[in-house]
Design a protein around this motif. Sequence first.
Motif, PDB file in Angstrom:
ATOM      1  N   UNK A  25     -40.323  31.146 -19.878  1.00 53.33           N
ATOM      2  CA  UNK A  25     -40.809  32.030 -20.124  1.00 53.33           C
ATOM      3  C   UNK A  25     -39.463  32.585 -19.105  1.00 53.33           C
ATOM      4  N   UNK A  26     -38.285  33.814 -19.486  1.00 51.97           N
ATOM      5  CA  UNK A  26     -37.807  34.774 -18.473  1.00 51.97           C
ATOM      6  C   UNK A  26     -36.948  35.765 -19.013  1.00 51.97           C
ATOM      7  N   UNK A  27     -36.433  37.062 -18.157  1.00 53.97           N
ATOM      8  CA  UNK A  27     -36.110  37.930 -18.786  1.00 53.97           C
ATOM      9  C   UNK A  27     -34.797  38.832 -18.021  1.00 53.97           C
ATOM     10  N   UNK A  28     -33.694  38.808 -18.159  1.00 56.15           N
ATOM     11  CA  UNK A  28     -33.106  39.704 -16.728  1.00 56.15           C
ATOM     12  C   UNK A  28     -32.060  40.726 -17.643  1.00 56.15           C
ATOM     13  N   UNK A  29     -32.332  42.020 -17.230  1.00 55.12           N
ATOM     14  CA  UNK A  29     -31.472  43.113 -18.107  1.00 55.12           C
ATOM     15  C   UNK A  29     -30.749  43.981 -17.388  1.00 55.12           C
ATOM     16  N   UNK A  30     -28.795  43.934 -17.003  1.00 60.81           N
ATOM     17  CA  UNK A  30     -28.502  44.493 -16.808  1.00 60.81           C
ATOM     18  C   UNK A  30     -27.653  45.514 -17.035  1.00 60.81           C
ATOM     19  N   UNK A  31     -28.153  46.463 -16.396  1.00 67.94           N
ATOM     20  CA  UNK A  31     -27.755  48.529 -16.679  1.00 67.94           C
ATOM     21  C   UNK A  31     -26.695  48.268 -15.644  1.00 67.94           C
ATOM     22  N   UNK A  32     -25.175  48.581 -16.897  1.00 71.32           N
ATOM     23  CA  UNK A  32     -24.700  49.253 -15.511  1.00 71.32           C
ATOM     24  C   UNK A  32     -23.281  50.742 -16.601  1.00 71.32           C
ATOM     25  N   UNK A  33     -22.744  51.181 -15.935  1.00 76.45           N
ATOM     26  CA  UNK A  33     -22.653  52.431 -16.305  1.00 76.45           C
ATOM     27  C   UNK A  33     -21.720  52.547 -17.474  1.00 76.45           C
ATOM     28  N   UNK A  34     -20.622  51.217 -17.736  1.00 75.86           N
ATOM     29  CA  UNK A  34     -20.471  50.860 -19.168  1.00 75.86           C
ATOM     30  C   UNK A  34     -21.301  50.624 -20.626  1.00 75.86           C
ATOM     31  N   UNK A  35     -22.633  49.891 -19.866  1.00 79.61           N
ATOM     32  CA  UNK A  35     -23.451  50.264 -20.968  1.00 79.61           C
ATOM     33  C   UNK A  35     -24.242  51.633 -21.396  1.00 79.61           C
ATOM     34  N   UNK A  36     -24.026  52.340 -20.544  1.00 85.09           N
ATOM     35  CA  UNK A  36     -25.052  53.872 -20.134  1.00 85.09           C
ATOM     36  C   UNK A  36     -23.966  54.577 -21.345  1.00 85.09           C
ATOM     37  N   UNK A  37     -22.099  54.200 -21.656  1.00 87.06           N
ATOM     38  CA  UNK A  37     -21.425  54.800 -21.916  1.00 87.06           C
ATOM     39  C   UNK A  37     -21.494  54.555 -23.535  1.00 87.06           C
ATOM     40  N   UNK A  38     -21.619  52.998 -23.610  1.00 84.27           N
ATOM     41  CA  UNK A  38     -21.926  52.648 -24.331  1.00 84.27           C
ATOM     42  C   UNK A  38     -23.058  52.996 -25.743  1.00 84.27           C
ATOM     43  N   UNK A  39     -23.873  53.334 -24.804  1.00 82.58           N
ATOM     44  CA  UNK A  39     -25.233  54.464 -25.672  1.00 82.58           C
ATOM     45  C   UNK A  39     -25.041  55.329 -25.726  1.00 82.58           C
ATOM     46  N   UNK A  40     -24.129  56.221 -24.861  1.00 81.43           N
ATOM     47  CA  UNK A  40     -24.090  56.916 -25.410  1.00 81.43           C
ATOM     48  C   UNK A  40     -23.380  57.744 -27.072  1.00 81.43           C
ATOM     49  N   UNK A  41     -22.350  56.708 -26.617  1.00 86.03           N
ATOM     50  CA  UNK A  41     -20.882  56.505 -28.053  1.00 86.03           C
ATOM     51  C   UNK A  41     -22.218  55.983 -29.648  1.00 86.03           C
ATOM     52  N   UNK A  42     -22.813  54.499 -29.523  1.00 87.48           N
ATOM     53  CA  UNK A  42     -23.743  54.936 -30.284  1.00 87.48           C
ATOM     54  C   UNK A  42     -24.841  55.868 -30.390  1.00 87.48           C
TER      55      UNK A  42
END
Length: 79
Positions: free
Chosen positions: A55-72
């Motif tokens: 089992x393993x999980x790593x999440x990377x939150x970047x500025x680009x992904x936050x902008x992508x979430x807002x656009x979505x």
Amino acid sequence: MRGKNNWACFLMILAGIVIGGFIGSLFPNSFLNYGQSFGLTSPVVLDLGIMVLTFGLTIKITVASIIGILIGIVIYRFL
């Protein structure tokens, strides 16, 4: 009138994360790639004798992904 589908919202947010991550990887030295990574640094191994589960999980939150979430979310609101 029925409300909008929650799965459609989830898929739009997920698509925004993926597209934002892709845009962030196109510009590796820009502010878009700045972010935080969290999760399990080393995977957890469960040895059951006849089967080994990892089992393993790593999440990377970047500025680009936050902008992508807002656009979505904005695109979902207009659908």
